[in-house]
Write a protein that holds these residues in place. Structure first.
Motif, PDB file in Angstrom:
ATOM      1  N   MET A   8       3.152  11.868   7.091  1.00  0.00           N
ATOM      2  CA  MET A   8       2.200  12.934   7.402  1.00  0.00           C
ATOM      3  C   MET A   8       0.911  12.789   6.602  1.00  0.00           C
ATOM      4  N   LYS A   9       1.018  12.311   5.373  1.00  0.00           N
ATOM      5  CA  LYS A   9      -0.197  12.143   4.562  1.00  0.00           C
ATOM      6  C   LYS A   9      -1.113  11.071   5.146  1.00  0.00           C
ATOM      7  N   ALA A  10      -0.541  10.164   5.941  1.00  0.00           N
ATOM      8  CA  ALA A  10      -1.369   9.172   6.622  1.00  0.00           C
ATOM      9  C   ALA A  10      -2.205   9.814   7.723  1.00  0.00           C
ATOM     10  N   ARG A  11      -1.832  11.040   8.094  1.00  0.00           N
ATOM     11  CA  ARG A  11      -2.574  11.785   9.112  1.00  0.00           C
ATOM     12  C   ARG A  11      -3.475  12.849   8.480  1.00  0.00           C
ATOM     13  N   LEU A  12      -3.566  12.838   7.165  1.00  0.00           N
ATOM     14  CA  LEU A  12      -4.375  13.793   6.413  1.00  0.00           C
ATOM     15  C   LEU A  12      -5.587  13.080   5.819  1.00  0.00           C
ATOM     16  N   VAL A  13      -6.775  13.632   6.059  1.00  0.00           N
ATOM     17  CA  VAL A  13      -7.993  13.083   5.463  1.00  0.00           C
ATOM     18  C   VAL A  13      -8.601  14.178   4.596  1.00  0.00           C
TER      19      VAL A  13
END
Length: 340
Positions: A8-13
């Motif tokens: 999910m953090k890979a989808r967080l900017v």
């Protein structure tokens, strides 16, 4: 898929992690435009520079970007083939219209939203002191290339920048050898520019919603004590209880934009969506939790939530949470709440 916190953090900017490009467009060396920063957060965007960093490449059906500019900095007059929406995170801005800014303007400030129609010239400039940040939504997976006003090509040529066919920026400041085997794009002709007409100002005002005019929809399935969801861009009647408006548009958007507010401690139970959903925190703190973990977002952060993932939302801070939410498609369906 097992959505771990790492996945999910890979989808967080996060705002602090945004990678700017200061050579994104042909006007980047034009006096008055040299200090602007461009960001491509989700999707290909419309940058003309190979130096542009893309944070999330997955196709969403729309693009998310941003611009950061100091006082007086100008983004030159241009036109888009797909929707361009400005969400003002900070600062006060002016949107001038027409190839030479001759067709009027609209001013917008923090929390305001403007959706500028396709096939017309617009620019944007920072009006007040300090640095301001615009979060943007562009329509479709491929939003096409920017059409610049004729004067922009003339100004850029004087500072060594030219545009190749296909939209690639060429820097000739170190010599004309950079143009070997390159076919240049022609400057926008007066005939083309003449076809990109500015609508009347009363029509353009229908494309702006001020922050204090955004009202929660009591029919929203998310509405609850301390939770309000306000429509901003709704092209037509939706499956989740929203009528068209306040911004409808006579051009295709392909997404809905909502403003979500949660008072301190307010909670939205776990629910899944059939559409892609992108959350941008305008102010406050938002916890997004799911079976595999939780993420806490702060102001300026952007999260892409996977389709079908049951998620809950909570305001964990002592101040109100204000977030803007983009949902794919003209008519999002009802969310599916998780039964316990």
């Amino acid at each position: 898929m097992n959505w771990t916190e790492e996945a999910m953090k890979a989808r967080l900017v996060r705002y602090a992690d945004l990678v700017p490009c200061r050579t994104a467009f042909i006007d980047t060396r034009t006096p008055g435009s040299t200090e602007k920063e461009n960001f491509t957060i989700i999707g290909a965007g419309v940058s003309e520079s190979a130096d542009q960093h893309v944070h999330i490449t997955e196709r969403h059906g729309f693009n998310i970007g941003a611009a950061r500019q100091p006082f007086g900095c100008v983004n030159s007059q241009h036109s888009h083939d797909t929707a361009e929406v400005f969400v003002v995170h900070s600062g006060h801005w002016r949107l001038p219209f027409g190839p030479n800014k001759e067709d009027g303007s609209i001013d917008i400030g923090p929390g305001d939203v403007a959706s500028v129609p396709i096939h017309m010239f617009r620019g944007f400039e920072k009006l007040d002191e300090g640095v301001g940040f615009l979060w943007t939504v562009l329509g479709e997976d491929d939003p096409g290339k920017v059409t610049w006003a004729p004067a922009v090509f003339e100004a850029a040529a004087g500072h060594g920048l030219k545009l190749a066919k296909g939209g690639r920026l060429i820097d000739t400041s170190q010599g004309e050898y950079a143009l070997q085997d390159v076919e240049l794009a022609e400057a926008t002709g007066t005939d083309v520019a003449g076809e990109l007409k500015t609508p009347p100002m009363d029509k353009l005002r229908e494309c702006v919603v001020a922050a204090d005019a955004m009202e929660g929809n009591q029919n929203s399935p998310l509405a609850a004590n301390g939770v309000a969801e306000a429509p901003v861009i709704t092209p037509k009647l939706t499956g989740d209880g929203f009528v068209a408006g306040p911004i409808v548009g006579w051009w295709l958007h392909g997404f809905n934009l909502r403003r979500l507010t949660l008072t301190s401690g307010a909670y939205v139970p776990q629910h899944a969506r059939r559409e892609v959903e992108v959350i941008f925190v305008h102010a406050g703190t938002l916890e997004v939790s799911w079976e595999g973990g939780a993420i806490v977002m702060g102001a300026g952060d952007t999260l892409s939530v996977p389709i079908g993932l049951p998620r809950a939302l909570r305001n964990t801070a002592s101040v109100d949470l204000v977030a803007f939410v983009v949902r794919g498609g003209d008519a999002p369906a009802m969310p599916e709440f998780v039964d316990y």
